[in-house]
Motif scaffolding. Structure first.
Motif, PDB file in Angstrom:
ATOM      1  N   SER A  81      -4.976   2.443 -12.962  1.00 49.96           N
ATOM      2  CA  SER A  81      -4.527   2.180 -11.601  1.00 49.96           C
ATOM      3  C   SER A  81      -5.078   3.221 -10.641  1.00 49.96           C
ATOM      4  N   LYS A  82      -4.959   2.903  -9.335  1.00 53.22           N
ATOM      5  CA  LYS A  82      -5.395   3.812  -8.287  1.00 53.22           C
ATOM      6  C   LYS A  82      -4.606   3.482  -7.020  1.00 53.22           C
ATOM      7  N   PRO A  83      -4.092   4.504  -6.297  1.00 52.49           N
ATOM      8  CA  PRO A  83      -3.334   4.222  -5.072  1.00 52.49           C
ATOM      9  C   PRO A  83      -4.238   3.765  -3.933  1.00 52.49           C
ATOM     10  N   TRP A 105       0.853   9.597  -0.319  1.00 56.92           N
ATOM     11  CA  TRP A 105       0.808   8.497  -1.280  1.00 56.92           C
ATOM     12  C   TRP A 105      -0.431   8.588  -2.157  1.00 56.92           C
ATOM     13  N   THR A 124       0.372   0.837  -1.489  1.00 54.89           N
ATOM     14  CA  THR A 124       0.310  -0.021  -2.668  1.00 54.89           C
ATOM     15  C   THR A 124      -0.555   0.637  -3.729  1.00 54.89           C
ATOM     16  N   ARG A 125      -0.722  -0.049  -4.850  1.00 55.61           N
ATOM     17  CA  ARG A 125      -1.593   0.414  -5.936  1.00 55.61           C
ATOM     18  C   ARG A 125      -2.488  -0.727  -6.387  1.00 55.61           C
ATOM     19  N   PRO A 135      -0.567   8.825 -10.992  1.00 59.70           N
ATOM     20  CA  PRO A 135      -0.832   7.422 -11.323  1.00 59.70           C
ATOM     21  C   PRO A 135      -0.240   7.051 -12.679  1.00 59.70           C
ATOM     22  N   PRO A 142       3.457  -2.668  -7.954  1.00 60.76           N
ATOM     23  CA  PRO A 142       2.408  -1.896  -7.273  1.00 60.76           C
ATOM     24  C   PRO A 142       2.895  -1.101  -6.072  1.00 60.76           C
ATOM     25  N   GLU A 191      -3.941  -2.131  -9.619  1.00 64.74           N
ATOM     26  CA  GLU A 191      -3.671  -2.035 -11.050  1.00 64.74           C
ATOM     27  C   GLU A 191      -4.614  -2.974 -11.788  1.00 64.74           C
ATOM     28  N   ALA A 239      -2.371  -6.275  -7.089  1.00 60.08           N
ATOM     29  CA  ALA A 239      -1.971  -5.378  -6.006  1.00 60.08           C
ATOM     30  C   ALA A 239      -0.967  -6.104  -5.142  1.00 60.08           C
TER      31      ALA A 239
END
Length: 762
Positions: A334-336, A356, A316-317, A361, A384, A319, A273
């Motif tokens: 992944s996930k925001p 966001w 950000t994400r 994703p 990310p 990952e 991230a």
């Protein structure tokens, strides 16, 4: 029509904007400070006038568009403006003024992106086309233009409050590409490629014909994490497998395979991230029981960093990468995540732009098929933050060997967007390629590329080189950006002093593209054993071997009526390859290319299906202002869009190698999502390896290189061939023997496994 935009960020200063546009060949007057500085820097050692250099570097401003990204709290807003209008406004304000204020952008001025169409189809309507969170094209009709600027904004940057801050009234006519009025009209002349037809998708691919495994377990990625956290506060992230798909988490269905009698698979989980710290590390081992995969999980402890910009939140994400025992990545998800200011416990919702947390994703299905001979080092670049206007990436290192260099994540900052950083090489090779200074320039540019890699990557290269000596190490470079020519990274001192000091001449180097939008529907379910599954294109890992039963050779024969000069050596090249390998000869015509991509070839009047190896000899071109920048040219002069290769009917059991021996075809690009250009679109079409040139190549040298390449990877007399990356390493090494230096030897870029071999089938 589609126009490829220059991506800018609303927080950039006017001086930064003018500098970036100058590096893309865009200015109203070459005597402007930023344009003049860039032109002078580009030709400092050349004996040509600034006026001549400006003519060679300049791109047409008329018709060029800017996509401007603005973060507003936890929302992303997009604006579309003509480049000429942006240049005009940025020159009229002090250099430190932000683009937000220079253009007087307001929340109601922004426009929601339009839907991403199926590959090969034009978008419906006008607006900005996004792939995930990356702008790839502006869809517009002529003679539209942007509206006049609204009154100067006076309010200060917003801060978190219970409700939205006061907003000025919407601009009449909307935003972006509204009614043609005022002084911006002159910037909207149609570009020369208006009306280009991107072709039709030829969807579908044959399912792989593999025997069912002895034991198969179906599951889904699991990523339990909050959507919002305040900075400086610890929070936990749980990663593992789930019995059902999590709607907010990307990633395809997971298939766990193991031999009969094996009850467990050994996996490792990596988390990456931007904007967070992991005081207890970024990697966890995760043994997984086949009887109950959902019972396997690991926990990461993270701490958010204070938002770095003027906005009160950082986007950000999270990952994740699933790794097998040998360190090879077998799947992603992944996930925001939104990180707020310290002490701000709740996220305030805004009603403009795209949240966001609602972004599409990225991820891929998990494939646990091991690589029997994995690369000695894998270097992966991820993004990310999802901001294409900024050059912030995160680097990860992996190796099956025990090395002291850390795994990362390591930050990488290009100082500008990766596209502007990378495209410099195309312009300057055109300027320097015919001079004695080409070697000086390549070394300087290679040093700039090398400096972008973290020191740990350089340390890891030397460690694996010492471990594998005397054979060169195999390196796989996986990147979320398709532009930077990492093959030219200058290695000082070189690993092998007898070869040119460029990464592609020092190691067995292959590239691959991994990050892309996942297209499984939210309600999708994992296929049952024995049911056909969607073929991942490109797969998470490149193929290690390609069986070749049929080879196809395409030759561009250009009569005077085509508008192109003839390529006599290309004709000899194609004729010789056809004779040596009893290949299927194909004219560079629309009909032949259609048969090739549809896998409906005939040899000696007998249908043979698809090709396993493809060679194209002819003309190519790269225009960075087009949405699909690279094109091949058929014999009649018709441009052949790389988008057509995106719909090829390959993949799964048949993943051909394709060698496009034409100028500037190896350059990456973006085409309505994913990595574009010929590398990205060929991989999306199911090809297992792609070769192309980064810049113009000499006709005779290109033929000699092609003949050496094929004779070594597929010996005419039979027997095993050499790894493709090994042959290319030797071809690049010939650059040091050329007198004077000839950049053709360093032009070739390869996407595929660094140890990929072709296996001929009688």
């Amino acid at each position: 029509m589609l126009v490829s935009p220059i991506v800018l960020d609303a927080s950039m200063t006017a001086a930064e904007v003018l500098t970036r546009l100058a590096k893309n060949g865009l200015w109203l007057d070459p005597s402007e400070p930023q344009a003049s500085a860039w032109i002078s820097e580009s030709v400092a050692l050349l004996d040509i006038s600034p006026q001549d250099a400006a003519r060679q570097l300049a791109r047409p401003v008329a018709g060029a568009m800017a996509a401007i990204r603005r973060q507003w709290f936890a929302n992303v807003l997009w604006y579309i403006r003509p480049i000429g209008f942006v240049l005009d406004r940025c020159q009229s304000v002090p250099p430190e003024v932000t683009l937000l204020d220079a253009l007087n952008l307001h929340e109601p001025d922004s426009r929601l992106p339009i839907a991403l169409p199926q590959p090969g189809r034009m978008p419906a309507g006008e607006g900005l086309v996004l792939a995930g969170d990356t702008p790839v094209a502006v869809s517009m009709s002529l003679p539209h233009a942007a509206p006049p600027p609204p009154p100067r904004r006076e309010e200060s940057s917003p801060t978190i409050s219970p409700g939205p801050p006061p907003r000025p009234a919407p601009v009449p006519g909307g935003a972006g590409i509204g009614t043609t009025t005022g002084t911006v009209e002159r910037y909207m002349a149609p570009p020369p490629w208006a009306g280009v037809d991107l072709g039709e998708t030829r969807g579908g691919s044959p399912a792989p014909s593999t025997a069912p495994p002895e034991r198969v377990v179906q599951t889904w990625p699991r990523l339990d994490a909050p959507e919002y956290v305040p900075a400086r506060k610890k929070f936990s992230v749980v990663v593992g497998f789930a019995r059902e798909r999590q709607r907010e988490v990307s990633g395809g269905p997971v298939t766990l395979r193991a031999p009969q009698g094996q009850d467990q698979v050994q996996l490792t989980v990596e988390l990456t991230a931007h904007g967070v710290e992991a005081p207890e590390g970024w990697t966890r081992p995760m043994p997984t029981s086949l009887a109950d995969p959902a019972s396997a999980s690991v926990t990461f402890l993270l701490i958010g960093i204070d938002p770095p910009g003027p906005e009160p939140v950082h986007l950000t994400r999270l990952e994740i990468r699933y790794l097998m025992e040998n360190g090879e990545v077998c799947g992603t998800a992944s996930k925001p995540l939104v990180i707020g200011e310290a002490g701000q416990t709740a996220l305030n919702v805004r009603n403009e732009g795209t949240p966001w947390l609602a972004q599409p994703p990225t991820g891929s299905a998990v494939d646990l098929t091991p690589d029997v001979d994995p690369p000695d080092l894998t270097i992966e670049l991820m993004k990310p933050d999802g901001n294409a206007a900024r050059g912030n990436y995160v680097c990860r290192l992996r190796s099956p060997h025990k090395i002291k260099a850390g795994r990362g994540p390591f930050p990488i900052d290009f100082g500008e967007d990766a596209k502007s950083f990378a495209r410099t090489i195309v312009d300057r090779i055109r300027l320097y390629g015919a001079t004695a200074l080409v070697d000086n320039y390549l070394r300087a540019f290679g040093g700039a590329v090398s400096d972008k890699l973290p020191q740990a990557a350089h340390d890891a290269l030397r460690e694996v080189a010492a471990i594998t000596a005397p054979r060169p190490p195999a390196v796989l470079f996986i990147s979320a950006e398709p532009y930077v020519p990492w093959e030219l990274a200058h290695i000082d001192p070189p690993l092998d002093p007898t070869r040119p000091p460029y990464l592609g001449a020092q190691v067995l180097l292959g590239r691959w593209l991994r990050d892309k939008p996942i297209d499984d529907a939210p309600g999708a379910t994992a296929p049952l054993p024995g049911e056909p599954v969607r073929i991942e294109k490109p797969p998470v890992a490149p193929p290690r071997e390609i069986p070749v039963r049929h080879m196809a050779v395409v030759a561009g024969i250009y009569p005077a009526t085509s508008g192109f000069r003839s390529l006599p050596e290309a004709k000899v090249e194609a004729t010789d390859l056809t004779a040596i390998y009893q290949a299927i000869p194909l004219a560079a015509s629309a009909q032949s290319i259609s048969q090739l991509l549809d896998a409906k070839l005939e040899q000696n009047f007998v249908p043979v299906g698809g090709a396993d190896a493809v060679h194209f000899a002819g003309h190519g071109e790269f225009d960075p202002n087009r949405p699909d920048a690279s094109v091949l040219f058929l014999s009649d002069g018709m441009p052949l869009s790389s988008d057509l290769f995106r719909g090829a009917r390959y993949g799964g059991a048949q993943q051909p190698l394709i060698f496009l021996n034409a100028c500037m075809i190896g350059i990456g690009g973006e085409m309505l999502g994913d990595m574009g250009g010929f590398p990205g679109n060929c991989l999306k079409g199911g090809f297992g390896g792609v070769l192309g040139a980064l810049w113009e190549v000499n006709d005779l040298l290109a033929r000699n290189i092609a003949m050496e390449f094929w004779k070594r990877v597929m010996p005419p007399g039979g027997g095993p061939g050499e790894p493709i990356a090994e042959v290319l390493r030797d071809i690049r090494a010939a650059y040091a023997l050329a007198a004077p230096f000839v950049p053709t030897y360093l032009a070739y870029v390869y996407y595929g496994h660094p140890r990929l071999r072709l296996h001929r089938i009688p």
